[in-house]
Enzyme design. Structure first.
Site, PDB file in Angstrom:
ATOM      1  N   GLU A 311      98.036 -52.955 -44.618  1.00 50.83           N
ATOM      2  CA  GLU A 311      96.994 -52.136 -45.148  1.00 50.83           C
ATOM      3  C   GLU A 311      96.018 -52.869 -46.159  1.00 50.83           C
ATOM      4  OE1 GLU A 311      99.462 -49.530 -47.378  1.00 50.83           O
ATOM      5  OE2 GLU A 311     100.487 -48.594 -45.711  1.00 50.83           O
ATOM      6  N   ARG A 314      90.655 -54.662 -50.307  1.00 52.49           N
ATOM      7  CA  ARG A 314      89.947 -55.841 -50.722  1.00 52.49           C
ATOM      8  C   ARG A 314      89.726 -56.961 -49.843  1.00 52.49           C
ATOM      9  NH1 ARG A 314      90.159 -56.478 -56.633  1.00 52.49           N
ATOM     10  NH2 ARG A 314      91.893 -55.156 -56.553  1.00 52.49           N
ATOM     11  N   CYS A 380      76.256 -45.799 -72.656  1.00 51.64           N
ATOM     12  CA  CYS A 380      76.614 -45.587 -74.090  1.00 51.64           C
ATOM     13  C   CYS A 380      77.980 -45.880 -74.349  1.00 51.64           C
ATOM     14  CB  CYS A 380      76.171 -44.242 -74.746  1.00 51.64           C
ATOM     15  SG  CYS A 380      74.577 -44.022 -74.582  1.00 51.64           S
TER      16      CYS A 380
HETATM   17  C1  LIG Z   1      99.473 -47.823 -50.548  1.00 49.73           C
HETATM   18  C2  LIG Z   1      98.309 -48.822 -50.563  1.00 49.73           C
HETATM   19  N1  LIG Z   1      97.944 -49.812 -49.428  1.00 49.73           N
HETATM   20  C3  LIG Z   1      96.925 -50.491 -49.360  1.00 49.73           C
HETATM   21  C4  LIG Z   1      96.212 -50.703 -50.673  1.00 49.73           C
HETATM   22  C5  LIG Z   1      95.031 -51.687 -50.727  1.00 49.73           C
HETATM   23  O1  LIG Z   1      95.035 -52.534 -51.414  1.00 49.73           O
HETATM   24  P1  LIG Z   1      94.177 -54.036 -51.576  1.00 49.73           P
HETATM   25  O2  LIG Z   1      92.867 -53.289 -51.514  1.00 49.73           O
HETATM   26  O3  LIG Z   1      94.489 -54.673 -52.830  1.00 49.73           O
HETATM   27  O4  LIG Z   1      94.478 -54.448 -49.898  1.00 49.73           O
HETATM   28  C6  LIG Z   1      96.457 -49.793 -51.710  1.00 49.73           C
HETATM   29  C7  LIG Z   1      95.950 -50.292 -53.104  1.00 49.73           C
HETATM   30  O5  LIG Z   1      96.139 -49.761 -54.104  1.00 49.73           O
HETATM   31  C8  LIG Z   1      97.543 -48.958 -51.808  1.00 49.73           C
HETATM   32  O6  LIG Z   1      98.074 -48.365 -52.728  1.00 49.73           O
END
Ligand SMILES: Cc1ncc(COP(=O)(O)O)c(C=O)c1O
Length: 455
Positions: A311, A314, A380
């Site tokens: 998953e 980033r 601000c």
């Molecule tokens: C359940 C779950 N999967 C995937 C991600 C993606 O994380 P990243 O963008 O660090 O890969 C997150 C990020 O908070 C998450 O909570």
């Protein structure tokens, strides 16, 4: 008004890109690495191009602030990750929370990605971008009954539950809807990661995931329920993780659990979801070594004989995006220099929220002398900054800059604070650019409000 001034002396820990490297410009090698990650190049004429497109042209066309995303850089990341996993059966579910623009989602869908979502809104976006319901995983610690019902009706690939209470609610909804539901249990594997505390999510005592001692009873509940099947065990350790070791630890915990679940009679598991969290380079920190990541995870996962779900958010989009901004003013106060941009915490909250470091470069380099300034926004709040004590070429009012590493947790975390319209988003692809989301206009922000609600 909040006063936020993180320390800038020395180097902080690297979580969430948190490192205020202190005065000094990025080394040429680091700038080159950041440019390569993004698909940025500076011509001999000093012009900065993203994916072959002059960013000044983008800024002229759509104005600033604006985000620009390089589709090819996203593709390169996706292919690098998929390539590192080799022949391990897997599916990469893009974490929509990182960047939910439909054009970005479409790039990822076209690569064969699935989607990881955390709200009904993200589900609707993913479906609108063309992801098959079966390729969508619904995570999140606080799904409402309405959201669970929407997921069940849409027939999502699986719903990752994060508590036994949520599981019971999902069971009621499945019965009520007379639908079979594939359930994943997001386990809290109690693994420590070296990242910012706000984005460390796999440790015991925080809100995420089902504690390991509650997993077997939850699985027994699912086995007894005619509408539910336990199809996945999942974890997500946190974000901006650069060291593969915690993944190894977490996978070991999941592996033990899968073995115990199988021994208990659960024979429906087809996927193990190892979450996202892979980090990117924001400054001088070493990039995640994908080969090392693969060497850590693949041998531990292969014996399970399951499809591996990932998953990442980033990692796929973070480096591919830049935030374009215009210098409004220069000023001096209290013996220091300020560069005031038309972009700030509204557009990119990460520096203010996590003390995150984002490199800032000129759109047109002219070999000017460097100076050390605070780069601040128009909001601000004293905490409205993009960089503190940053060494930059002396940019003048009217010039444009690009803030790098803004493709993830940028626009999606932007806000209308101070009734500032959300910025434009642009996709760069094949040497061209196109508007993927127009800039908001102020009237959009209040047109649903009623100044005389009692009339
Ligand atoms: C359940 C779950 N999967 C995937 C991600 C993606 O994380 P990243 O963008 O660090 O890969 C997150 C990020 O908070 C998450 O909570």
């Amino acid at each position: 008004m909040h006063v936020v001034r993180p320390p800038v002396d020395g180097r902080g820990a690297v979580g969430e890109g948190v490192l205020m490297p202190g005065p000094g410009a990025l080394s040429p090698a680091t700038e080159a690495a950041l440019f390569a990650d993004a698909g940025l190049a500076r011509g001999a004429d000093g012009v900065l191009r993203l994916g072959g497109v002059a960013l000044a042209e983008v800024a002229d066309a759509v104005g600033t602030p604006a985000f620009a995303y390089n589709a090819d850089a996203i593709r390169a990341r996706y292919r690098a990750l998929a390539g590192a996993l080799g022949d391990l059966p897997h599916r990469i579910h893009f974490a929509v929370k990182a960047n939910s623009n439909l054009a970005v989602l479409r790039v990822l869908r076209d690569l064969g990605a699935g989607a990881d979502i955390v709200s009904e809104g993200e589900m609707r976006r993913a479906l609108a971008a063309g992801f098959a319901a079966e390729a969508i995983v619904f995570s999140g610690v606080g799904k409402t009954a309405d959201e669970l019902r929407a997921a069940v009706r849409a027939g999502l690939g699986h719903v990752n539950v994060e508590s036994t209470a949520e599981l019971e609610r999902l069971a009621e909804i499945a019965e009520d809807e007379r639908r079979d539901v594939s359930v994943g249990i997001r386990v809290n594997p109690d693994v420590t990661t070296d990242t910012h505390p706000y984005i460390s999510t796999g440790k015991s005592g925080i809100k995420f995931g089902v504690p390991t001692d509650q997993v077997l009873p939850a699985a027994a509940f699912i086995r007894r329920h005619p509408r539910l099947a336990l199809t996945a065990v999942a974890m997500h350790l946190g974000s901006q993780i650069l060291d593969p070791a915690p993944y190894g630890e977490g996978i070991e915990r999941l592996r033990e659990l899968v073995e115990r679940l199988r021994a208990d009679g659960t024979d429906t598991i087809r996927a193990v979801d190892i979450g996202g969290g892979l980090g990117i380079r924001y400054a001088e920190e070493p990039a995640l070594d994908l080969e090392a990541y693969a060497r850590t995870v693949v041998p531990r996962l292969r014996p399970l004989g399951l499809t591996v779900y990932l998953e990442p958010g980033r990692f796929l989009v973070g480096s591919a995006g830049v935030l374009l901004a215009t210098v409004l003013y220069r000023k001096h106060s209290g013996g220091k220099g300020f560069v005031v941009l038309d972009a700030g915490m509204n557009e990119l909250v990460r520096p203010s929220r996590y003390q995150a470091y984002h490199a800032i470069v000129e759109l047109a380099a002219r070999g000017r002398p460097a100076e050390t300034v605070d780069v601040v926004g128009p909001v601000c709040e004293t905490g409205d900054f993009l960089a503190l004590d940053r060494t930059l070429p002396t940019v003048e009012a009217g010039e444009r800059v690009a803030v790098l590493g803004a493709g993830a947790y940028g626009f999606v975390m932007s806000s209308n604070y101070n009734t500032r319209p959300l910025p434009a988003e642009v996709l760069v692809d094949g040497g061209r650019f196109a508007l993927a989301r127009p800039r908001q206009v102020a009237e959009q922000l209040f047109r649903d409000e009623n100044p005389t609600p009692f009339d």
